[in-house]
Design an enzyme around this catalytic site. Structure first.
Site, mmCIF file in Angstrom:
data_model
loop_
_atom_site.group_PDB
_atom_site.id
_atom_site.type_symbol
_atom_site.label_atom_id
_atom_site.label_comp_id
_atom_site.label_asym_id
_atom_site.label_seq_id
_atom_site.Cartn_x
_atom_site.Cartn_y
_atom_site.Cartn_z
ATOM 1 N N THR A 170 1.211 -1.372 -0.138
ATOM 2 C CA THR A 170 0.256 -0.008 -0.312
ATOM 3 C C THR A 170 0.884 1.018 0.616
ATOM 4 O O THR A 170 0.436 1.976 -0.667
ATOM 5 C CB THR A 170 -0.696 -0.080 1.392
ATOM 6 N N CYS A 192 -8.895 -5.793 1.537
ATOM 7 C CA CYS A 192 -8.831 -4.424 1.554
ATOM 8 C C CYS A 192 -10.386 -3.790 1.716
ATOM 9 O O CYS A 192 -10.788 -2.694 1.542
ATOM 10 C CB CYS A 192 -8.257 -3.643 0.936
HETATM 11 N N1 PMP Z 1 -2.368 -4.452 -3.879
HETATM 12 C C1 PMP Z 1 -2.153 -5.994 -3.851
HETATM 13 C C2 PMP Z 1 -2.709 -6.489 -5.219
HETATM 14 C C3 PMP Z 1 -2.796 -6.873 -2.558
HETATM 15 O O1 PMP Z 1 -3.521 -7.583 -2.717
HETATM 16 C C4 PMP Z 1 -2.521 -5.538 -1.585
HETATM 17 C C5 PMP Z 1 -2.757 -6.507 -0.329
HETATM 18 N N2 PMP Z 1 -4.750 -7.035 -0.300
HETATM 19 C C6 PMP Z 1 -1.725 -5.096 -1.433
HETATM 20 C C7 PMP Z 1 -1.556 -4.208 -2.808
HETATM 21 C C8 PMP Z 1 -1.967 -4.031 -0.375
HETATM 22 O O2 PMP Z 1 -0.285 -4.751 0.318
HETATM 23 P P1 PMP Z 1 -0.260 -4.684 1.972
HETATM 24 O O3 PMP Z 1 -1.273 -5.190 2.074
HETATM 25 O O4 PMP Z 1 1.282 -5.071 1.886
HETATM 26 O O5 PMP Z 1 -0.575 -3.244 2.168
#
Ligand code: PMP
Length: 395
Positions: free
Chosen positions: A74, A327
């Site tokens: 993120t 998310c």
């Molecule tokens: N990009 C994608 C394609 C994801 O699947 C995710 C996590 N669900 C993220 C970004 C965000 O990753 P993080 O949890 O490390 O912030």
């Protein structure tokens, strides 16, 4: 004894590999130094971070000086989009992305639009593929960045990255990809692909949560990336903050394991996934979504006709899976990915994502398919729905 449910939600996160925990532990207890400190403890931590950085870089066939540690994908996505816009605003104000990106790309783009940046959201077909001609046509002399995800986190479709890179580079435009679902699962050779910027995260590859990285290609002239977190300039002045040493060590170990065991693990996971799909396709009214030829080996996305996935989740206690990305699944909004591939509301409500990993077993897959088959039949029976033959689901 309480049995843990079978975990088929490996796109949302993965279990920490015990070897990763073992590698991390001494950095919580004995080697707790701040890697920036100019003394024994600092040097020890700093040396360990350097080794871990090499291992993380090696997973991509990158150089260690091309890795910026962040708190996760993120943050990496935020850093790329905002950082490139700030650095290259005088060159142009246009970004190209797609409609099926993760929220950490889409939401940033929406915010940038409020600040006067123009964003093109490329549409996708029923399988989640962008149209390369639409990409070519969207590029203008104001375009400063193209950001297209490597592998989709819901339907698993893998984008034709090499072709996309060629299109971008023929117009001298930087290319970023969110490879969070790919790193550790499929071979990523950054040099062969020519990618400029790439985001990924440790917790999707059996590493710890809260640590990720941004790959920034070292080129001449340098790619300019305006920092988003300031103070101390720890990561090449692009990202500040005391390094999360235990997490970085864990990321390094997880990356090393993925790289060393990639071949055998990806074949094993693909076998599990294919077995699952074979069994589930024998159930009437079940359709697999995503690009059949270019899809993450650990991904299955199903539409199960006449079954509301929320009912299935309530009924099936022995297996965990999800309706869509973690998310956004906390709210009731429908998946923007499924909307974008043109699925209707009824089929969206009947669709679910299953994610496999090297820690799943064949027994789990067989058990899970039996559990699902029984639950689907029971739910359909309770609603007096009889599907006598396989039916095509067109949207
Ligand atoms: N990009 C994608 C394609 C994801 O699947 C995710 C996590 N669900 C993220 C970004 C965000 O990753 P993080 O949890 O490390 O912030």
């Amino acid at each position: 004894m309480y049995n843990e449910p079978i975990y088929l939600d490996n796109h949302s996160t993965t279990k920490l590999d015990p070897r990763v925990l073992d590698a991390m532990m001494p950095f919580f207890t004995t080697h707790y130094g701040n890697s920036s400190s100019q003394h024994y403890f600092g040097y020890f931590a700093s040396e360990a971070v350097s080794i871990a950085r090499k291992k993380v870089a090696s997973l991509l066939n990158a150089n260690d000086n091309e890795i910026i540690f962040t708190s996760g994908a993120t943050e990496s996505n935020n850093l790329v989009l905002k950082g490139i816009v700030e650095s290259y605003r005088s060159h142009g104000n246009h970004i190209v992305t797609s409609k099926i990106e993760h929220s950490s790309v889409i939401d940033v783009c929406k915010k940038l639009e409020q600040k006067g940046i123009s964003v093109t959201y490329l549409s996708v077909d029923r399988d989640g593929n962008i149209d390369l001609d639409e990409l070519k046509n969207s590029i203008t002399e104001k375009t400063i960045l193209v950001s297209i995800m490597f592998g989709n986190n819901e339907i698993g479709t893998i984008a034709p990255i090499k072709e996309i890179v060629n299109i971008c580079h023929s117009s001298e435009i930087l290319f970023h990809t969110d490879a969070t679902q790919c790193a550790g699962n499929i071979k990523l050779d950054i040099k062969e692909l020519g990618i400029d910027l790439l985001s990924f995260s440790a917790h999707k590859l059996h590493g710890p949560k809260g640590i990720g990285a941004l790959y920034v290609k070292s080129t001449t002239p340098k790619i300019l990336l305006s920092s988003q977190i300031d103070g101390g300039g720890h990561e090449k002045n692009i990202r500040s903050g005391t390094l999360n040493v235990p997490a970085i060590i864990g990321f390094g170990k997880a990356a090393e394991i993925c790289k060393n065991e990639m071949q055998v693990n990806s074949e094993f996971v693909l076998r599990l996934r294919n077995k699952f799909e074979e069994n589930m396709e024998n159930v009437s009214g079940v359709t697999i979504n995503g690009n059949k030829l270019s899809r993450l080996p650990n991904n299955t996305h199903l539409t199960i006709q006449n079954v509301k996935i929320k009912d299935l989740i309530r009924k099936v206690k022995g297996v965990v899976f999800s309706t869509h990305a973690a998310c956004s699944s906390s709210d009731n909004s429908q998946s923007h990915v499924l909307n974008s591939i043109g699925m209707n509301k009824e089929n969206i409500d009947s669709s679910a994502r299953f994610g496999f990993c090297r820690m799943n077993t064949e027994e789990e897959v067989i058990s899970a398919t039996n559990i699902f088959t029984n639950a689907i039949n029971e739910l359909r029976n309770s609603n007096n729905i009889i599907i006598t033959q396989k039916q095509n689901i067109n949207n």
